[in-house]
Enzyme design. Sequence first.
Site, short mmCIF file in Angstrom:
data_model
loop_
_atom_site.label_atom_id
_atom_site.label_comp_id
_atom_site.label_asym_id
_atom_site.label_seq_id
_atom_site.Cartn_x
_atom_site.Cartn_y
_atom_site.Cartn_z
CG HIS A 386 -24.36 -84.10 -17.92
ND1 HIS A 386 -25.61 -84.52 -18.34
CD2 HIS A 386 -23.57 -85.19 -17.94
CE1 HIS A 386 -25.57 -85.81 -18.58
NE2 HIS A 386 -24.35 -86.25 -18.35
CE LYS A 583 -30.46 -75.69 -12.18
NZ LYS A 583 -30.81 -76.49 -13.38
CB THR A 685 -34.59 -83.60 -17.87
OG1 THR A 685 -34.05 -83.33 -16.58
CG2 THR A 685 -33.48 -84.05 -18.79
CE LYS A 689 -38.04 -85.62 -15.66
NZ LYS A 689 -37.12 -85.34 -14.54
#
Length: 842
Positions: A386, A583, A685, A689
């Site tokens: 991951h 991020k 993920t 959404k």
Amino acid sequence: MDKTDIWSENMSNTPVTAQPSNDAHTLLKQYGCGPIPFSGTDNAFYERHFVFDKVLDKRESTARDQFEAFARSVRDVLSQRWVLTEQIYGRQNAKRIYYVSMEFLIGRSLANNVTNLLLDPLIQDSLKQKKLDWIELIEQEPDAGLGNGGLGRLAACFLDSMATLQLAAMGYGLRYEYGIFKQSINDGWQEETADNWLRHPDPWEVARPNEAVEIKLNCSFELHNGVLRAIPGRPSTMIGIPYDRPVVGYGGKTVNTLRLWAASAADYFDFREFSGGDFVGALAETLTAETLTRVLYPDDSTSFGQALRLVQEYFLAACSVADLIRRFRKHNSDWNLLPEKVAVQLNDTHPALTVPELMRVLLDEANLGWETAWDLTRRTLAYTNHTLLPEAMEKWPVAWFELMLPRHLQIMLEINQRHLDAVRTKFPGENERCTRMSLLEEGSPKKLRMANLAIVGSHSTNGVAALHSQLLRTTTLKDFGEMFPDRFNNKTNGVTPRRWLLLANPALARNITEAIGDGWIRDLDQLIKLKPLAEDCAFLAAIRKSKYQAKSEFANWLLRTSGVKLDPDTIFDSQVKRIHEYKRQLLNALRIVVLYNRLRQNPELAMAPRTFLFAGKAAPAYHFAKLVIKFINNLAGTIEGDPVVRGRLRVVFLPDYSVSMAEHLIPATEVSNQISTAGYEASGTSNMKFMMNGALTIGTRDGATIEMAEAAGEENFFLFGLTADQVSQNRTWYSPRWHYENEPETRAALELIFSNHFSRHEPNVFEPFRQLLLDKGDYYMHLADLGSYLAADQQLTALYKITDAWASKAVLNVAHAGRFSSDRTIAEYAADIWDAKPCPVS
Ligand code: 26V
């Protein structure tokens, strides 16, 4: 992929009732619940829990009591299906799938279980009758936060999909007494407090002490001046007690199990030893075992190697292997059948000790030879990676294995010897390759590399999005890609549309069902039928209306839960995820500083009013990430205090991000920020959404965002920034100073920060940003991407003004989100890795 057998079988496999039935009795009868009314009399499903579980007069009950009674009555409804599911799996001797994960970020279960059981109409009637407030009821349930972020939430979505696709699957995890810490903000800084989520009895879990397992370590522990110390050579035993939670597949036919292990040494209190005076040893043993599953490690980026974490990982692996072997042996006498009857998916390397543990059982307990044991182990296990971040790759000191798990060390060294022999045969004379591929990392201390162990000890290694899988095979794990080309594959992540669309966004779900029927709930590809409606003015108006409704509901929820007031007539622009340099929440903040500067310089400037929403936790020891949180909060405060921009720009940091918060925030969001440095976000993920909830994405070409844009068409995305290739090439010559010196807006934004404009009372608190961005080379290339981020942002706000054009792109995004259902992902795992077929429970 051909749409796999699973899919077609699943489609013919109608749920308990194809349509939610309004006839309560019919529905309950189908769950085997006979003539008992759901509510009404004292003996009804709901009412009797007050009397018989709590010995309580219902009129004296608290909101929490009511939640427990309600949840217990829903559990009553599913219990018989739950028992039946396991019976059928046994009777059919079905191939079992075990998803082993240190994390399951479950969130709340009540509304989800009601939805998946198709009980909504019944429950709504019953609530009305009882004058109960549904929202208040569901908010009584703690958010089960047994995970850090994406990896843990993915595991929870996978459980939902495996049950919905009727796979004979089970999750194995740990029953942490404390989940991910609660985050609060004090003076802009993150503070952590313990998440005591099991304070009240949990109505979903079923303890099964009869199925407890014993786990042995070759050392004991004792408390010495408050410090836990290992005592070598004195073996000790831990007890793993399973706590089962139901996992209801959509339609309510299959009810699978999530089995969480709690550590206990209580039964092992050796009273002879105790009375003999060695009570410290006995006490320490109890203490260690009971502390073992006390808390989830809250660090999702550095493997800082705490011994207790290693014992947690071993405990999960050993309990799970013992349990799955017992289940296998119940129906099979031939060990050779193991890979045909069992598939184990390792969620990252955290449960990688499953490799030597399964080997140990096959060698020492089943008395098989090495070759046979190795063949069975490898064909049974599969591994998912991951992350590419080197600091997150787990390595454990060899000395710890010597102390605690010497037999496992012996097995791993034998595995390594044989593995290196094979490498030398395939690549003769390549000593450096051997050094890189070895399970052992030389140095002091010597360490064992868990990723190498997981790859060598399994038949499949997959990444979680196309780019990530490709980078794994060709860069990080290049040697392994060359050694075992057939083992590597990609499984792009997905999310469950039940929780993330049907349940979280009822307004949009209704729009969709009215337009194309409700087949999308089990087959998300059907959303493509919405495509022609991207041109349909009436449908676009309905979509706009449902988005506005979701925004208003989110604003109401926020006001009620935290007193913060939002204006739904502004653009809701969100970035919600763990706070991490890669991020780049800081890049988002820099964008906002530039916009702020533009308005300060030209108050007349036309700019659509915007609300920038941030949420996410930083690892408690990750100082830089905590400083980013502080900056976002100070930025929010400064903007709020500036009359020129107040009401036009608004920054809100929402404390304590959780699954439940995401369920409110994602449907309300119009702009989704996915802005990691390309090549660093394995998949993402939340991006999916947001997409299925009709947000438009502004983002970099990273992780699964690339595939989302491919599916919807790049013209329906706002992509910007360096590509992963460019990032890796630019590493050598990238100069953040160049951007500072040549881009006036970049420079002005940084100068404003360094002038303490956002830290009047805390001078120089943000100096580390100068060091990171200018002096130390800006490893994550914030400044390289800021210009193109702003350009994309400009296009985005221009489009927002054309309401139909915006809504049309939103519809096209939803229409192409089908591929990002975790049902698709799980169907691929089942077909390509597990070789598993559905085992319907009827
Ligand atoms: C890493 C570590 C490192 C060692 C210490 C304990 C610990 C605990 C958790 C983690 C998780 C890091 C990996 C992770 O969460 N990856 C995320 O996985 C998501 C699901 O595949 C994916 O969407 C995200 O892009 C990826 O960052």
